[in-house]
Design a protein around this motif. Structure first.
Motif, PDB file in Angstrom:
ATOM      1  N   ALA A  67       0.829  -1.206   0.000  1.00  0.00           N
ATOM      2  CA  ALA A  67       0.000   0.000   0.000  1.00  0.00           C
ATOM      3  C   ALA A  67       0.862   1.255   0.000  1.00  0.00           C
ATOM      4  CB  ALA A  67      -0.936   0.000   1.206  1.00  0.00           C
ATOM      5  N   ALA A  68       1.971   1.199   0.726  1.00  0.00           N
ATOM      6  CA  ALA A  68       2.884   2.342   0.740  1.00  0.00           C
ATOM      7  C   ALA A  68       3.473   2.569  -0.650  1.00  0.00           C
ATOM      8  CB  ALA A  68       3.994   2.124   1.767  1.00  0.00           C
ATOM      9  N   PHE A  69       3.874   1.476  -1.315  1.00  0.00           N
ATOM     10  CA  PHE A  69       4.394   1.613  -2.673  1.00  0.00           C
ATOM     11  C   PHE A  69       3.304   2.105  -3.620  1.00  0.00           C
ATOM     12  CE2 PHE A  69       7.845  -1.568  -1.502  1.00  0.00           C
ATOM     13  CZ  PHE A  69       8.838  -0.598  -1.475  1.00  0.00           C
ATOM     14  N   ASP A  70       2.070   1.629  -3.430  1.00  0.00           N
ATOM     15  CA  ASP A  70       0.951   2.102  -4.247  1.00  0.00           C
ATOM     16  C   ASP A  70       0.754   3.607  -4.096  1.00  0.00           C
ATOM     17  OD1 ASP A  70       0.172  -0.304  -5.444  1.00  0.00           O
ATOM     18  OD2 ASP A  70      -1.194  -0.823  -3.806  1.00  0.00           O
ATOM     19  N   SER A  71       1.025   4.110  -2.907  1.00  0.00           N
ATOM     20  CA  SER A  71       0.840   5.536  -2.651  1.00  0.00           C
ATOM     21  C   SER A  71       2.023   6.374  -3.105  1.00  0.00           C
ATOM     22  CB  SER A  71       0.574   5.786  -1.171  1.00  0.00           C
ATOM     23  OG  SER A  71       1.748   5.564  -0.419  1.00  0.00           O
TER      24      SER A  71
END
Length: 106
Positions: A67-71
């Protein structure tokens, strides 16, 4: 108005639009990270549920890193945020990119 002046004004307008777009993307990234941090804080104490006793990420930890990479988070940001080594964050990013590429093909 001569052609040079018109051209310069057009260049200034394009530069302003590019800066506006960059600022919008940066604001969206910050909002996504704040959402992620808020969700983590609600599910914490710290990142205990994200890591196993041996320090490796749990499934929830992997999902949070993804999710952090997605953001838009960088490898360094993920490393610091989740308390993992930069090489581990880099490895997770490689896996995340491969999964993302596979998902887009489907």
């Amino acid at each position: 108005m001569d052609a040079t002046t018109v051209s310069e004004i057009q260049a200034i307008a394009e530069a302003a639009r590019a800066q506006e777009e960059g600022a919008r993307k940066l604001a969206e990234r910050a909002e996504r990270l704040l959402t992620l941090i808020t969700k983590q804080a609600a599910n914490s104490p710290e990142t205990a549920d994200l890591k196993r006793a041996d320090g490796r990420l749990t499934e929830a930890g992997v999902a949070a890193v993804n999710a952090a990479f997605d953001s838009g988070a960088t490898v360094t940001e993920v490393s610091k945020q989740f308390g993992i080594h930069v090489s581990a964050a880099s490895n997770r990013r490689t896996i995340w990119l491969a999964h993302k590429a596979t998902s887009l093909k489907a």
